[in-house]
Write an enzyme that holds these catalytic residues in place. Structure first.
Site, mmCIF file in Angstrom:
data_model
loop_
_atom_site.group_PDB
_atom_site.id
_atom_site.type_symbol
_atom_site.label_atom_id
_atom_site.label_comp_id
_atom_site.label_asym_id
_atom_site.label_seq_id
_atom_site.Cartn_x
_atom_site.Cartn_y
_atom_site.Cartn_z
ATOM 1 N N CYS A 111 18.389 123.907 93.494
ATOM 2 C CA CYS A 111 19.515 124.560 92.809
ATOM 3 C C CYS A 111 20.029 125.788 93.566
ATOM 4 O O CYS A 111 21.115 126.274 93.277
ATOM 5 C CB CYS A 111 19.121 124.938 91.389
ATOM 6 S SG CYS A 111 18.500 123.538 90.454
ATOM 7 N N HIS A 256 23.158 130.738 88.850
ATOM 8 C CA HIS A 256 22.808 129.337 88.632
ATOM 9 C C HIS A 256 22.805 129.080 87.129
ATOM 10 O O HIS A 256 22.283 129.871 86.341
ATOM 11 C CB HIS A 256 21.438 129.042 89.242
ATOM 12 C CG HIS A 256 20.950 127.670 88.928
ATOM 13 N ND1 HIS A 256 21.755 126.557 89.037
ATOM 14 C CD2 HIS A 256 19.736 127.218 88.493
ATOM 15 C CE1 HIS A 256 21.065 125.493 88.673
ATOM 16 N NE2 HIS A 256 19.843 125.866 88.336
ATOM 17 N N ASN A 286 22.911 122.004 83.528
ATOM 18 C CA ASN A 286 22.428 122.419 84.849
ATOM 19 C C ASN A 286 22.738 121.313 85.860
ATOM 20 O O ASN A 286 22.140 120.240 85.809
ATOM 21 C CB ASN A 286 20.916 122.675 84.753
ATOM 22 C CG ASN A 286 20.290 123.076 86.073
ATOM 23 O OD1 ASN A 286 20.912 122.963 87.139
ATOM 24 N ND2 ASN A 286 19.059 123.534 86.018
HETATM 25 N N1 COA Z 1 14.434 119.100 70.874
HETATM 26 C C1 COA Z 1 13.646 119.538 69.880
HETATM 27 N N2 COA Z 1 12.450 120.094 70.098
HETATM 28 C C2 COA Z 1 12.032 120.224 71.359
HETATM 29 C C3 COA Z 1 12.800 119.776 72.457
HETATM 30 C C4 COA Z 1 14.050 119.190 72.168
HETATM 31 N N3 COA Z 1 14.878 118.747 73.148
HETATM 32 N N4 COA Z 1 12.135 120.055 73.599
HETATM 33 C C5 COA Z 1 10.991 120.619 73.241
HETATM 34 N N5 COA Z 1 10.914 120.736 71.908
HETATM 35 C C6 COA Z 1 9.823 121.316 71.120
HETATM 36 C C7 COA Z 1 8.501 121.272 71.831
HETATM 37 O O1 COA Z 1 7.864 120.030 71.675
HETATM 38 C C8 COA Z 1 7.764 122.393 71.134
HETATM 39 O O2 COA Z 1 7.297 121.923 69.903
HETATM 40 P P1 COA Z 1 5.852 122.366 69.352
HETATM 41 O O3 COA Z 1 5.924 123.873 69.217
HETATM 42 O O4 COA Z 1 5.740 121.628 68.073
HETATM 43 O O5 COA Z 1 4.877 121.938 70.418
HETATM 44 C C9 COA Z 1 8.862 123.421 70.853
HETATM 45 O O6 COA Z 1 10.101 122.696 70.914
HETATM 46 C C10 COA Z 1 8.886 124.538 71.848
HETATM 47 O O7 COA Z 1 8.853 124.001 73.140
HETATM 48 P P2 COA Z 1 8.771 124.907 74.407
HETATM 49 O O8 COA Z 1 8.579 124.055 75.617
HETATM 50 O O9 COA Z 1 7.814 126.028 74.134
HETATM 51 O O10 COA Z 1 10.249 125.515 74.405
HETATM 52 P P3 COA Z 1 10.812 126.677 75.265
HETATM 53 O O11 COA Z 1 11.335 127.725 74.381
HETATM 54 O O12 COA Z 1 9.861 127.077 76.372
HETATM 55 O O13 COA Z 1 12.065 125.992 75.958
HETATM 56 C C11 COA Z 1 12.882 125.059 78.013
HETATM 57 C C12 COA Z 1 11.895 124.912 76.849
HETATM 58 C C13 COA Z 1 12.687 123.895 78.974
HETATM 59 C C14 COA Z 1 14.284 125.064 77.447
HETATM 60 C C15 COA Z 1 12.582 126.418 78.703
HETATM 61 O O14 COA Z 1 11.227 126.518 79.012
HETATM 62 C C16 COA Z 1 13.377 126.585 79.970
HETATM 63 O O15 COA Z 1 14.585 126.678 79.943
HETATM 64 N N6 COA Z 1 12.697 126.658 81.129
HETATM 65 C C17 COA Z 1 13.389 126.804 82.408
HETATM 66 C C18 COA Z 1 13.897 125.484 82.838
HETATM 67 C C19 COA Z 1 14.891 125.580 83.950
HETATM 68 O O16 COA Z 1 15.646 126.518 84.049
HETATM 69 N N7 COA Z 1 14.911 124.570 84.799
HETATM 70 C C20 COA Z 1 15.830 124.450 85.857
HETATM 71 C C21 COA Z 1 15.364 125.099 87.061
HETATM 72 S S1 COA Z 1 16.539 124.976 88.320
#
Ligand code: COA
Length: 329
Positions: A111, A256, A286
């Site tokens: 990215c 980004h 993204n």
């Molecule tokens: N819909 C509903 N629930 C979801 C879900 C979805 N699409 N995806 C995950 N969940 C749930 C999980 O299962 C978890 O449930 P639980 O508490 O019962 O286990 C809960 O939501 C929280 O999940 P978590 O992974 O802790 O969420 P988060 O707040 O960390 O958000 C991301 C997840 C991926 C959005 C976040 O970590 C993120 O943006 N990371 C960076 C990713 C990124 O920028 N990537 C690109 C790099 S170039």
């Protein structure tokens, strides 16, 4: 020495994928996706190869530049989702647009790809007086590499392309490129290479998890999140320190487009009001290396970013890579 963006263009596939569309195949909902990421919809390439999207963006950028394709001396394409391992996407686009005098290669910095490519272009322009124009094309068809059963990852990404024609100039310019390979296994997709049956087999742990759907994108979201909220401010601060400019000198930041919460945290850490950040992730998601130029292209088109403004392009991505460019548009 700096660079001037002569022309910029973009292409996104027609097909939209809304948050509600995901409900058909995963347990999710619009509210979760919007509040955790800021994304409402993204585009999905159906019939369009990544090179085709890149070509359309390139043609718009060249048209806006008012140059002939045969005046382009170098094409750099960035993608993590190339249609071919070889030839490079840049060679395909070179032929498609008739840029017959352009050396062509691809660059993969995930990215951060557009930031890396723009800085590479500036260095080529700086050292080769015979080179007049460089075309940079960022094109991504991420939907082909997503695991649509992994609800934390598949909702984040979208497809699209953007391109820019650049020339040398004496405008303000600074850059900072960096990587932290120790985070490589927190965001990856394997190639589809398979050893032939006659090859010697041996157990080998390469540090990357092996899954059945091995070429799909695998992400440790929390690790990437923690990296991103520090990488974005650092990318700006390191580039700014080189030429003694400050955040207050900037008209706009083009980050980004991964997650609105990451952008908000970066803005807070930098002490910059959020309305100085260009945001398009709500409608494109993204799009990896295409995300910064897509956002810049849209901001130029709608009159937000105007000629003479000072802008900071700051990116991060798999690798883990990060980098920033400070320049005058
Ligand atoms: N819909 C509903 N629930 C979801 C879900 C979805 N699409 N995806 C995950 N969940 C749930 C999980 O299962 C978890 O449930 P639980 O508490 O019962 O286990 C809960 O939501 C929280 O999940 P978590 O992974 O802790 O969420 P988060 O707040 O960390 O958000 C991301 C997840 C991926 C959005 C976040 O970590 C993120 O943006 N990371 C960076 C990713 C990124 O920028 N990537 C690109 C790099 S170039």
């Amino acid at each position: 020495m700096g660079i001037n963006i002569l022309g910029i263009g973009s292409y996104v596939p027609e097909q939209k994928l809304t948050n509600d569309d995901f409900k058909k195949f995963i347990d999710t909902n619009d509210e979760w996706i919007r509040t955790r990421t800021g994304i409402t919809e993204r585009r999905m390439a159906g019939w369009e190869p990544a090179w085709y999207m890149g070509k359309q963006a390139a043609l718009e950028a060249i048209g806006q530049s008012g140059i002939n394709p045969d005046e382009i001396g170098l094409i750099i394409c960035t993608s993590v989702t190339s249609d071919f391992l070889t030839p490079s996407m840049s060679c395909i686009i070179q032929n498609e647009i008739g840029a017959k005098n352009a050396a062509s290669f691809d660059l993969n910095a995930a990215c951060s790809g557009f930031v890396y490519a723009l800085d590479t272009a500036s260095r080529f322009l700086d050292t080769d007086p015979s080179l007049k124009y460089v075309l940079i094309v960022a094109s991504e068809a991420l939907s082909r590499f997503l695991d649509f059963e992994d609800r934390t990852t598949c909702i984040l990404f979208g497809d699209g392309a953007a391109a820019a024609v650049v020339e040398r100039s004496d405008k303000m310019y600074s850059s900072y490129l960096a990587a932290d390979g120790s985070g490589a296994s927190s965001l990856y997709a394997r190639s589809l290479s398979v050893a032939p049956e006659i090859a010697v087999e041996k157990e080998f742990d390469d540090g990357f998890e092996v899954k059945d759907n091995m070429h799909r994108l695998i992400q440790d979201g929390k690790t990437v999140y923690k990296f991103a909220v520090n990488a974005l401010p650092a990318a700006f601060e390191q580039a700014a320190a080189k030429i003694g400019v400050s955040k207050d000198d900037m008209d706009f930041f083009i980050p980004h487009q991964a997650n609105m919460r990451i952008i908000e945290t970066a803005a807070k850490k930098l002490g910059v009001p959020i309305d100085k950040f260009v945001v398009t992730l709500d409608h494109y998601g993204n799009t990896s290396s295409a995300s910064i130029p897509l956002a810049l292209c849209e901001a130029i088109r709608n009159g937000t970013v105007k000629k003479g403004m000072k802008i900071a392009l700051i990116g991060f991505g798999a690798g883990l890579t990060y980098g920033g460019i400070i320049m005058e548009y």
